[in-house]
Design a protein around this motif. Structure first.
Motif, short mmCIF file in Angstrom:
data_model
loop_
_atom_site.label_atom_id
_atom_site.label_comp_id
_atom_site.label_asym_id
_atom_site.label_seq_id
_atom_site.Cartn_x
_atom_site.Cartn_y
_atom_site.Cartn_z
N VAL A 161 -2.65 -1.35 -7.47
CA VAL A 161 -2.78 0.01 -6.94
C VAL A 161 -2.67 0.01 -5.41
CG1 VAL A 161 -4.40 1.92 -6.63
CG2 VAL A 161 -4.11 0.89 -8.89
N ILE A 162 -3.30 -0.94 -4.76
CA ILE A 162 -3.22 -1.01 -3.29
C ILE A 162 -1.78 -1.23 -2.84
CG2 ILE A 162 -3.85 -2.41 -1.27
CD1 ILE A 162 -6.57 -2.88 -2.64
N ALA A 163 -1.08 -2.15 -3.52
CA ALA A 163 0.33 -2.39 -3.17
C ALA A 163 1.17 -1.15 -3.40
CB ALA A 163 0.87 -3.57 -4.00
N ALA A 164 0.94 -0.45 -4.51
CA ALA A 164 1.70 0.76 -4.81
C ALA A 164 1.47 1.83 -3.75
CB ALA A 164 1.32 1.28 -6.19
N CYS A 165 0.25 1.96 -3.28
CA CYS A 165 -0.07 2.99 -2.29
C CYS A 165 0.57 2.72 -0.92
CB CYS A 165 -1.59 3.10 -2.13
SG CYS A 165 -2.43 3.83 -3.56
N PHE A 166 0.89 1.46 -0.64
CA PHE A 166 1.48 1.11 0.65
C PHE A 166 2.97 0.78 0.57
CE2 PHE A 166 -3.00 0.48 1.60
CZ PHE A 166 -3.10 0.97 2.89
N VAL A 167 3.56 0.91 -0.63
CA VAL A 167 4.95 0.52 -0.78
C VAL A 167 5.88 1.36 0.09
CG1 VAL A 167 5.40 2.05 -2.76
CG2 VAL A 167 6.72 -0.06 -2.49
N GLY A 168 5.52 2.64 0.31
CA GLY A 168 6.35 3.49 1.15
C GLY A 168 6.32 3.10 2.61
N ARG A 169 5.29 2.39 3.03
CA ARG A 169 5.17 1.99 4.43
C ARG A 169 5.74 0.60 4.69
NH1 ARG A 169 -0.92 3.91 6.36
NH2 ARG A 169 -0.68 6.14 5.84
N ILE A 170 5.44 -0.35 3.80
CA ILE A 170 5.84 -1.74 4.07
C ILE A 170 7.13 -2.13 3.37
CG2 ILE A 170 3.45 -2.39 4.44
CD1 ILE A 170 3.37 -3.64 1.73
N GLY A 171 7.58 -1.34 2.41
CA GLY A 171 8.83 -1.63 1.75
C GLY A 171 8.70 -2.58 0.58
N LYS A 172 9.73 -2.61 -0.22
CA LYS A 172 9.70 -3.41 -1.45
C LYS A 172 10.07 -4.87 -1.22
CE LYS A 172 10.73 0.71 -4.14
NZ LYS A 172 10.67 1.62 -2.97
N ARG A 173 10.96 -5.15 -0.29
CA ARG A 173 11.38 -6.53 -0.07
C ARG A 173 10.21 -7.40 0.40
NH1 ARG A 173 16.63 -8.22 0.76
NH2 ARG A 173 16.14 -9.21 2.74
N LEU A 174 9.37 -6.85 1.27
CA LEU A 174 8.21 -7.61 1.74
C LEU A 174 7.26 -7.91 0.58
CD1 LEU A 174 6.59 -8.88 4.00
CD2 LEU A 174 5.58 -6.63 4.48
N LEU A 175 7.08 -6.95 -0.31
CA LEU A 175 6.21 -7.19 -1.47
C LEU A 175 6.79 -8.27 -2.37
CD1 LEU A 175 5.13 -3.55 -2.46
CD2 LEU A 175 3.75 -5.33 -1.36
N PHE A 176 8.09 -8.26 -2.59
CA PHE A 176 8.71 -9.28 -3.43
C PHE A 176 8.53 -10.67 -2.81
CE2 PHE A 176 11.62 -5.89 -5.30
CZ PHE A 176 11.11 -6.00 -6.58
N ARG A 177 8.74 -10.76 -1.51
CA ARG A 177 8.61 -12.06 -0.85
C ARG A 177 7.17 -12.58 -0.90
NH1 ARG A 177 11.76 -9.72 4.39
NH2 ARG A 177 13.91 -9.97 3.69
N ALA A 178 6.22 -11.72 -0.56
CA ALA A 178 4.81 -12.12 -0.60
C ALA A 178 4.40 -12.53 -2.00
CB ALA A 178 3.94 -10.98 -0.08
#
Length: 513
Positions: A339-356
């Motif tokens: 949920v935390i990641a979903a709430c910030f996806v618009g700010r930090i982007g999807k590529r950063l989430l995939f890499r992390a």
């Protein structure tokens, strides 16, 4: 169409400018609260899938279910697990065509009816054969809603809310997993077969709770435009996005973008799976879709999700209560991270989430493998217990990307006429990989135990490399304009189309349109 029907998509007024003019409509606006209630109600269908996964893991900790199913192991245990996925596969054969022809909501209603039958049949099952049939029907129900609900959410969401709302959909998986784990933990106090019959009956609970939101939910305006129901689409956008103002700039902007994009595509009913390989952009979309499905099932999570009890047993944690407590705690952690990641996806982007995600899972899995091997050698309880925090870290890595983006990302990157088929293909591929896992994992765990984990280390390395080089950043693009990251640019002039080549490898450094 506000005089822009002959315009090319990139020359239309930017949607973000219309959103700025609409800034008075915030998350707390009554019409958007109602719309987001509908969208989040649909996320309960993902919760129903999560309930099932955790249910199968929990049932393996119940002596009553073990006795009823003749203590399943090896291939028999694998078959018991995959019949659900086989039911989903059957539904996927026609769910996309159903959605494109009759609308996004019809499959959801069918799924609710089927799960009611399945849950009642499974709870009342007098023998193993009826139980298997009920599990297959439950899979069919899940096939209907998992191939439709995410698309409906994507296509009705308020533009600036879409990245968060769509990412939250699959987060509902962990809510269902948590509820299932709690129910199964409570069932430990039962001494009769109701220990497994009650959790089986409760499979219908979450889909039933979603029904009020489903009844209120609008039909996709994009589907309405595709069926030439333009005024109905405009009225829907005005009601749900502009508080009834049919002449609002946001309504005009969205209608123009949707129309421009759909005119450049074939009608949804004439699209086929073959179109997925006809262009360079679609082949890239296809590769992303299949790779996401592979990584979602073959990064090692399948072993832990379905066979957590076995894994904990290999490191000395054999108490049914201890195993279920760990399961409940994992689901709470997973839900929070997703949920935390979903709430910030618009700010930090999807590529950063995939890499992390790739880095977190790889590091923790290396440590899980090493500690499991060490425990197998010397049997020290402290080493076995040390595995537990790294299981939490591993699933946190999974939860921040592969949970919210497994469905949200394909729904974004596929154009309208292939969106249903793209999502269906995502699920088909995931089910095939999950089914193979379901058959192979118990056999491999019985045969080589912790050494089996080495296979998934290679998959995790591949995941990180693929996400870095193949997955584009979609942050800052409207749903229709995401296509410019993949395709030749479509120019629409008086109903005729032509193409201008663009850079298909655009990423977060590209100008946001």
């Amino acid at each position: 169409m506000n005089g822009n029907m002959g315009a090319k998509l990139q020359d239309l007024p930017r949607l973000d400018r219309a959103l700025e003019a609409d800034s008075a409509h915030s998350w707390t606006s009554p019409h958007l609260l109602k719309l987001n209630f509908c969208a989040l109600s649909l996320a309960l269908f993902a919760s129903a899938n999560g309930f099932d996964v955790s249910l199968m893991n929990g049932l393996q900790s119940l002596p009553q279910w073990q006795s009823f199913m003749s203590i399943p192991t090896g291939a028999w245990l694998g078959f018991v697990n995959i019949v659900y996925w086989l039911g989903m596969l059957f539904t996927y054969l026609f769910s996309a065509s159903l959605s494109n022809r009759f609308g996004r909501k019809i499959g959801l209603y069918i799924g609710v009816v089927v799960i009611l039958v399945a849950a009642a049949l499974q709870a009342a099952a007098p023998n193993q054969a009826i139980w298997i049939v009920a599990r297959t029907l439950a899979g069919c129900a899940a096939g209907f809603w998992s191939s439709t609900a995410p698309i409906l959410i994507t296509e009705i969401a308020y533009p600036s809310h879409r990245p968060i709302i769509t990412a939250l959909y699959q987060c509902g998986f962990y809510l269902g997993s948590l509820l299932s784990a709690i129910v199964t933990l409570r069932a430990l106090t039962y001494t009769s077969s109701w220990a497994w019959r009650v959790p089986s009956l409760l499979q219908a609970l979450l889909p039933l709770i979603s029904v009020p939101g489903l009844l209120l939910c609008p039909e996709s305006p994009r589907w309405l435009v595709s069926r030439d129901r333009l005024e109905q689409a405009r009225s829907s956008l005005a009601k749900w996005h502009a508080d009834g103002d049919i002449s609002a700039p946001l309504v005009n902007s969205q209608m123009n973008e949707i129309y421009a994009a759909l005119v450049s595509e074939k009608e949804a009913s004439s699209a086929s799976y073959l179109d997925m390989v006809k262009t360079k952009g679609n082949r890239r979309r296809l590769l992303i879709t299949l790779s996401l499905a592979l990584f979602s099932q073959w990064c090692g999570n399948g072993v832990v999700s379905y066979y957590l009890a076995k894994i904990l047993g290999t490191v000395g944690i054999t108490s049914a209560k201890s195993q279920l407590i760990i399961t409940v705690s994992l689901q709470v952690s997973n839900l929070l991270c997703a949920v935390i990641a979903a709430c910030f996806v618009g700010r930090i982007g999807k590529r950063l989430l995939f890499r992390a995600s790739a880095v977190m899972m790889l590091v923790s899995y290396v440590l899980i493998t090493g500690l499991s091997g060490s425990f197998a050698e010397n049997g020290h309880a402290a080493i076995g217990i040390a595995v537990i925090p790294f299981l939490f870290i591993f699933f946190a890595g999974y939860a921040i990307a592969l949970t919210p983006l497994l469905i949200a990302y394909p729904c974004e990157i596929w154009q309208f006429n292939l969106r249903s088929r793209g999502l269906t293909l995502t699920w088909i591929a995931a089910v095939v990989f999950a089914s193979f896992n379901g058959l192979v994992n118990p056999i491999a765990l019985d045969a080589i135990q912790w050494k089996y984990y080495f296979l998934f280390l290679g998959v995790l390395i591949t995941y990180g490399i693929t996400a870095h080089f193949l997955y584009p950043e979609t942050r800052g693009y409207s749903l229709e304009r995401i296509g410019v990251l993949f395709d030749e640019e479509i120019v629409i002039v008086d109903g005729q189309t032509s193409s201008i080549g663009i850079n298909p490898m655009a990423d977060e450094s590209a100008e946001k349109h």
